[in-house]
Write an enzyme that holds these catalytic residues in place. Structure first.
Site, short mmCIF file in Angstrom:
data_model
loop_
_atom_site.label_atom_id
_atom_site.label_comp_id
_atom_site.label_asym_id
_atom_site.label_seq_id
_atom_site.Cartn_x
_atom_site.Cartn_y
_atom_site.Cartn_z
N CYS A 40 4.51 11.12 -1.80
CA CYS A 40 3.99 11.79 -3.00
C CYS A 40 4.83 11.45 -4.23
O CYS A 40 4.30 11.36 -5.34
CB CYS A 40 3.95 13.29 -2.78
N THR A 41 6.12 11.27 -4.04
CA THR A 41 6.98 10.88 -5.16
C THR A 41 6.65 9.47 -5.61
O THR A 41 6.58 9.19 -6.82
CB THR A 41 8.46 10.98 -4.75
#
Length: 216
Positions: free
Chosen positions: A111-112
């Site tokens: 997600c980062t």
């Protein structure tokens, strides 16, 4: 382990032979099953392993397979709090294309990467006239810290309880154990024009949505 012998007769034309047949007792393979629950983190979801595995019901499978928001359909409106705690409605963005991406959780590896890839291409999205919005089940405080740490220039919405995710029918992975990673592109009228799902290649969401916007 006990063993016993028996025999059988093999007939080969004129020759008769008696061959021993060894009979072996087979015991069940012993293996240990953890009696205490253990946890592991996988792309932002906590997976629990225990000695009991519940079966997947037909109703849960139906929720995983059939989307509720499809291409060509007007996206249902919703109102969620952004990273600053302010309520934001989807209808606010009518009149311009919207890239709405659902992701599992803040501060997880995939997600980062995805969030930073949207950040790095943000000017390209702006040039295409599109607004970028990220949605996960994290609260506003988590979103604020996440956006501040990685200098994210776009809106993050807090879908605590995953109500919008469920209303939109965003499919999960691993039989629902892992929140799905799915991106929608809405046109200026709020109609869904693209749905892209790829859990394990988060940066592909940016490539595919930009490609679509440039071709539109």
């Amino acid at each position: 382990m006990a063993a016993s012998s028996s025999s059988f007769t093999l007939c080969n034309h004129t020759t008769l032979r008696t061959l021993p047949l060894r009979k072996t007792l087979v015991t069940k393979t012993q293996f240990s099953v953890p009696t205490k629950s253990s946890e592991s983190n996988f792309f932002g979801s906590t997976l629990t392993h225990s000695s009991y595995i519940s079966p997947v019901s037909s109703s849960s499978l139906k929720g995983l397979i059939f989307a509720k928001v499809n291409k060509g359909q007007a996206a249902p409106d919703f109102t969620l709090k952004d990273q600053n705690g302010k309520p934001v409605s989807l209808k606010k963005y009518k009149g311009k294309p919207v890239v709405l991406y659902f992701y599992p959780a803040d501060e997880t590896p995939g997600c980062t990467k995805q969030a930073c890839a949207f950040r790095d291409s943000y000017e390209k999205f702006k040039k295409a006239g599109a607004e970028v919005i990220g949605i996960s089940g994290d609260d506003s405080a988590s979103h604020k810290a996440f956006a501040s740490k990685y200098k994210l220039p776009y809106t993050l919405l807090s879908d605590e309880g995953n109500k919008v995710r469920k209303d939109w029918g965003v499919p999960g992975d691993l039989f629902g154990a892992l929140p799905g990673r799915q991106t929608y592109v809405l046109d200026k009228n709020g109609v869904v024009q693209l749905i892209y799902n790829n859990q394990f290649q988060p940066e592909k969401h940016i490539d595919e949505t930009l490609k679509f916007l440039k071709a539109a």
